[in-house]
Motif scaffolding. Structure first.
Motif, PDB file in Angstrom:
ATOM      1  N   SER A 552      30.252  33.061  30.291  1.00 31.43           N
ATOM      2  CA  SER A 552      31.627  32.743  30.667  1.00 31.43           C
ATOM      3  C   SER A 552      32.270  31.810  29.644  1.00 31.43           C
ATOM      4  O   SER A 552      31.633  30.890  29.137  1.00 31.43           O
ATOM      5  N   ASN A 553      33.530  32.059  29.372  1.00 32.37           N
ATOM      6  CA  ASN A 553      34.325  31.153  28.559  1.00 32.37           C
ATOM      7  C   ASN A 553      34.932  30.106  29.488  1.00 32.37           C
ATOM      8  O   ASN A 553      35.720  30.435  30.367  1.00 32.37           O
ATOM      9  N   ILE A 554      34.562  28.837  29.295  1.00 30.81           N
ATOM     10  CA  ILE A 554      34.990  27.798  30.244  1.00 30.81           C
ATOM     11  C   ILE A 554      36.140  26.954  29.688  1.00 30.81           C
ATOM     12  O   ILE A 554      36.381  25.850  30.170  1.00 30.81           O
ATOM     13  N   GLY A 563      31.473  39.079  29.602  1.00 29.35           N
ATOM     14  CA  GLY A 563      31.103  40.447  29.294  1.00 29.35           C
ATOM     15  C   GLY A 563      30.265  41.079  30.387  1.00 29.35           C
ATOM     16  O   GLY A 563      29.958  40.470  31.413  1.00 29.35           O
ATOM     17  N   ASN A 564      29.887  42.339  30.137  1.00 28.99           N
ATOM     18  CA  ASN A 564      29.129  43.113  31.112  1.00 28.99           C
ATOM     19  C   ASN A 564      28.030  43.872  30.378  1.00 28.99           C
ATOM     20  O   ASN A 564      28.302  44.857  29.685  1.00 28.99           O
ATOM     21  N   PRO A 565      26.761  43.425  30.496  1.00 31.56           N
ATOM     22  CA  PRO A 565      25.669  44.072  29.749  1.00 31.56           C
ATOM     23  C   PRO A 565      25.384  45.504  30.208  1.00 31.56           C
ATOM     24  O   PRO A 565      24.672  46.242  29.516  1.00 31.56           O
ATOM     25  N   ASN A 566      25.934  45.928  31.350  1.00 29.08           N
ATOM     26  CA  ASN A 566      25.715  47.283  31.845  1.00 29.08           C
ATOM     27  C   ASN A 566      26.801  48.265  31.393  1.00 29.08           C
ATOM     28  O   ASN A 566      26.819  49.420  31.818  1.00 29.08           O
ATOM     29  N   VAL A 611      39.803  30.837  41.321  1.00 31.45           N
ATOM     30  CA  VAL A 611      39.221  31.123  40.010  1.00 31.45           C
ATOM     31  C   VAL A 611      39.275  32.630  39.773  1.00 31.45           C
ATOM     32  O   VAL A 611      38.759  33.419  40.577  1.00 31.45           O
ATOM     33  N   SER A 612      39.893  33.058  38.662  1.00 26.96           N
ATOM     34  CA  SER A 612      39.927  34.474  38.294  1.00 26.96           C
ATOM     35  C   SER A 612      38.829  34.732  37.270  1.00 26.96           C
ATOM     36  O   SER A 612      38.657  33.974  36.312  1.00 26.96           O
ATOM     37  N   ILE A 613      38.105  35.808  37.497  1.00 24.41           N
ATOM     38  CA  ILE A 613      37.019  36.193  36.593  1.00 24.41           C
ATOM     39  C   ILE A 613      37.310  37.603  36.091  1.00 24.41           C
ATOM     40  O   ILE A 613      37.425  38.550  36.869  1.00 24.41           O
TER      41      ILE A 613
END
Length: 777
Positions: A552-554, A563-566, A611-613
């Motif tokens: 996560s970029n904090i 990101g998404n490793p899948n 919090v938006s992710i």
């Protein structure tokens, strides 16, 4: 008077001298020295100067005079000279350009012209350009569909994401951050090839197009180079030097650059919980400062007329400092501020970069287009970064807090290629080859919180992510090309082996897949001024580290991207029909295109406790139908107009978890650039850009409109250029997106502001001064 020997034995005379260009004082290589019989006016013997402009010649003639000449320069004739010990020393011989005869040559010269091939357009460089001493960028600016702005940035059909090749291969000379294209002059260029829909010969990874600059095999032009100094506001100060030395066997090229640049930014964000009617807003300013230096050294070694080896390497070192202050407000349902705090960031990083390449090219006697090319390219990049975050509470019951992050990032890339082209039966061509690409990445990322005076590692946000990707490719294409009609078929196989691992949590992921990428291209020439081209190719978009890395970029704790490793790659079937037409002084291109994409990669935002992710996901398919127009109009020698217009209609269908994402929309963009050649060698350029508002998966991206302009002044016959450029003249370029969902609303906006750069460039030898923007990154 003419020299006449009086000694009966006709002694041997040794004649020497040094030929230079009168203004630059640079030596003239390959100048011709001719010994001419005084009575018959016939040549007796002759020689040429070496790389230093020096010559030495012997003669036993008894009645002669001497001529020193070079194409485009006024010939010097020596009829009265002294002899000492049978030696004639002509000393320094200064030649000046023959402007009158050069003008006559230009009037009679062969004009540059465009040919339409199967999967590309070929711009043959005529003497109307090659005799002017223009740079490679000025030649590119004469190519239909290609535009070069006053800062030297190349775009194809209005898109700057174009790959530039030299003689069909990547080259350090085409680095967008460098000045090396200034060492390639028009008289070195044989042709320029423009490929808008690449065939199976090229990587299946997406690209907006390819421009291939083909250099004449026999050109050996001595010393060329250019130097530039730039200053700007915000701070954009740099120095660049490029040198190219061509000899009988070697072509030596080098670059040196260093500078300091700043990139300020204003940002704003809104996170709204529509269920509880609470929101968190932020607004702030940041500045990214960079100190950089780089050096490039390389050589082409011509073993003979048919074999050449290229070896080059670059090293760069960057020091980054980033600071930002963001003001946060927490607002309740009654629109009252319940909490207010300031988040202060200080980030430092160092980035060493290294790249190197070895290439071997073999041409064959039987056909000029038959060749074998092997290349090996390697690069490495490291980032050592640390950030400190301080939250200072202004309003509310929360306490001040501190966080710090550490990043140790390593990247290694290796590419090995083998390509063979074999023409046969005059109108047929076979191409085949292979490629092996290795991509190795490691990202060691850690987050720590200051708790009770001690730094405590945040295990939820700390990990080491490693990526290892290998892609092996084989391809073959076959083509028939007649006088009016031709067709080309190709097939590319790419086998991908991808492995990722989160080391601290021992989470592994692998994806092995093999794909076929066919391509078909055809063209029909109705006449010299109108042609049709049609093409199909299948493309792939593999997710990169930013999309796969789950960290996560904090920077903003309430607006996090990861990101998404899948993630899986997305595939596109691309169809295109293009007409190319020349009407008088205008060249027009009309294109219809259709793209069908599966496993579309889209960022999806979720919302929990304000919090938006944001995370990329593979969601459904996309159908895009578009129309594109670009044209170039040169009504006079002092005015030209370039225009690009693109509109597309898209349909999206997909399901993510339990949500259906089906919608339709359109977007369009346009760019208009006008260029004026003013008296006293002033050039003026003004361009306007517009990008429309369009729908996204969960919201919209706002419209964007901005203008750039530049002025340059050539002095000393183009050897020195003064350049002023202003990007985003009205400071109107703002990146804005919004996400609208039933239970939450998000807004993010960024503004860069106006950039002003002033540069002085000097070209020496046959090189021309270049317009290099010190703010490019």
């Amino acid at each position: 008077m003419f020299w006449k020997a009086t000694i009966a034995q006709n002694p041997s005379f040794n004649i020497t001298g040094n030929v230079i260009e009168i203004n630059s004082k640079m030596p003239i290589e390959y100048a011709t020295i001719t010994i001419i019989d005084t009575n018959s006016k016939n040549p007796i013997t002759g020689t040429i100067t070496d790389v230093n402009g020096v010559f030495s010649i012997e003669t036993r003639a008894s009645n002669f005079y001497i001529e020193v000449s070079f194409i485009g320069f006024i010939t010097q004739t020596f009829k009265d000279f002294s002899v000492t010990n049978n030696k004639i020393d002509l000393g320094i011989i200064s030649l000046s350009e023959d402007l009158q005869n050069l003008g006559e040559v230009l009037i009679r010269a062969e004009k540059s012209q465009t040919e339409f091939k199967l999967d590309k357009r070929v711009f043959n460089v005529g003497t109307d350009l090659s005799s002017t001493g223009a740079s490679a960028l000025e030649v590119l600016n004469n190519v239909p569909s290609v535009s070069v702005n006053i800062e030297g940035e190349v775009s194809l059909r209005g898109n700057q994401g174009v790959q530039i090749l030299i003689n069909g291969k990547p080259s350090v000379l085409t680095n967008a951050d460098g000045n090396a294209l200034g060492t390639i002059t028009a008289d070195m260029i044989e042709r320029i090839e423009v490929i808008t829909n690449p065939s199976a010969k090229y990587d299946a990874e997406g690209t907006s197009g390819i421009i291939n600059i083909v250099i004449k095999k026999s050109e050996k032009k001595g010393l060329n180079g250019s130097a530039s100094i730039n200053v700007g506001e915000p701070s954009s100060n740099s120095f660049g030097l490029s040198i190219n030395k061509r000899t009988e066997k070697f072509n030596l090229f080098s670059q040196l650059g260093f500078g300091i640049r700043s990139f300020p930014r204003e940002s704003k964000s809104i996170n709204s919980d529509l269920i509880n009617n609470v929101s968190i807003n932020s607004f702030g300013e940041s500045e990214f400062d960079e100190k950089f230096s780089n050096i490039l050294i390389g050589t082409d070694y011509h073993l003979n007329d048919y074999n050449v080896i290229t070896l080059s390497g670059t090293y760069a070192y960057e020091v980054e400092d980033q600071s930002s202050i963001a003001n946060f407000n927490s607002i309740d349902a009654s629109n009252s501020i319940t909490n207010r705090w300031i988040r202060d960031e200080k980030t430092k990083a160092t980035n060493p970069k290294l790249s190197y390449e070895l290439q071997y090219k073999k041409d064959f006697k039987r056909h000029e287009d038959q060749d074998l090319l092997f290349s090996a390219l390697g690069s490495s990049f490291r980032k050592d970064q640390s950030s400190d975050f301080l939250n200072t509470v202004i309003v509310g019951d929360d306490s001040d807090s501190q966080q710090e992050t550490r990043t140790d990032y390593k990247l290694e890339d290796y590419i090995f290629k083998l390509d063979y082209t074999h023409p046969f039966l005059e109108k047929y061509t076979l191409e085949t080859g292979s490629q092996y690409a290795i991509n190795i990445v490691s990202n060691d990322f850690a987050v720590s919180d200051l708790i009770d005076g001690n730094w405590v590692n945040n295990l939820d946000l700390t990990n080491v992510f490693d990526l290892d990707q290998k892609v092996f490719a084989l391809y073959a294409t076959g083509a028939y090309e007649g006088d009016l009609w031709g067709v080309k078929f190709g097939l590319r196989m790419e086998s991908t082996d991808l492995k990722t691992i989160l080391i601290n949590t021992n989470e592994t992921n692998g994806n092995n897949y093999t794909n076929l990428f066919p391509s078909v291209h055809t063209s029909y020439k109705l006449n010299d001024n109108f042609s049709l081209q049609a093409g199909y190719s299948r493309r792939i978009n593999r997710p990169g580290l930013r999309s796969l890395n789950p960290f996560s970029n904090i920077r903003n704790n309430f607006s996090i991207s990861r990101g998404n490793p899948n993630l899986l790659p997305e595939y596109t079937d691309s169809y295109e029909l293009t007409s190319i037409q020349k009407i008088g002084k205008a060249s027009l291109n009309f294109s219809l295109y259709y793209r069908y994409t599966t496993d579309v990669i889209e960022r999806v935002s979720t919302f929990v406790e304000n919090v938006s992710i944001s995370q990329p996901e593979n969601i459904g398919v996309s159908n895009t139908t578009g129309f594109e127009f670009n044209g170039k109009y040169n009504p006079t020698n002092w005015f030209s107009l370039n225009g690009d217009f693109n509109i597309n209609y898209f349909s999206r269908k997909g399901v993510f978890e339990t949500t259906t994402f089906d919608f339709k929309g359109n977007n369009w963009s346009s760019r208009l650039t006008s260029k004026f050649k003013l008296p006293l060698e002033f050039d003026f350029e003004l361009s306007g850009n517009y990008f429309s508002r369009f729908k996204t998966l969960q919201g919209e991206t706002f419209e964007n409109v901005f203008a750039d302009f530049g002025v340059r002044k050539k002095i000393l016959k183009g050897k020195v250029i003064l350049n002023v450029s202003v990007r985003d003249v009205f400071a109107s370029q703002v990146s804005e997106t919004e996400t609208s969902q039933p239970d939450f609303y998000l807004y993010n906006g960024d503004k860069r502001g106006r950039f002003i750069t002033f540069g002085i460039s000097y070209g020496f030898g046959k090189g021309e001064a270049m317009e290099f923007s010190g703010q490019r990154r």
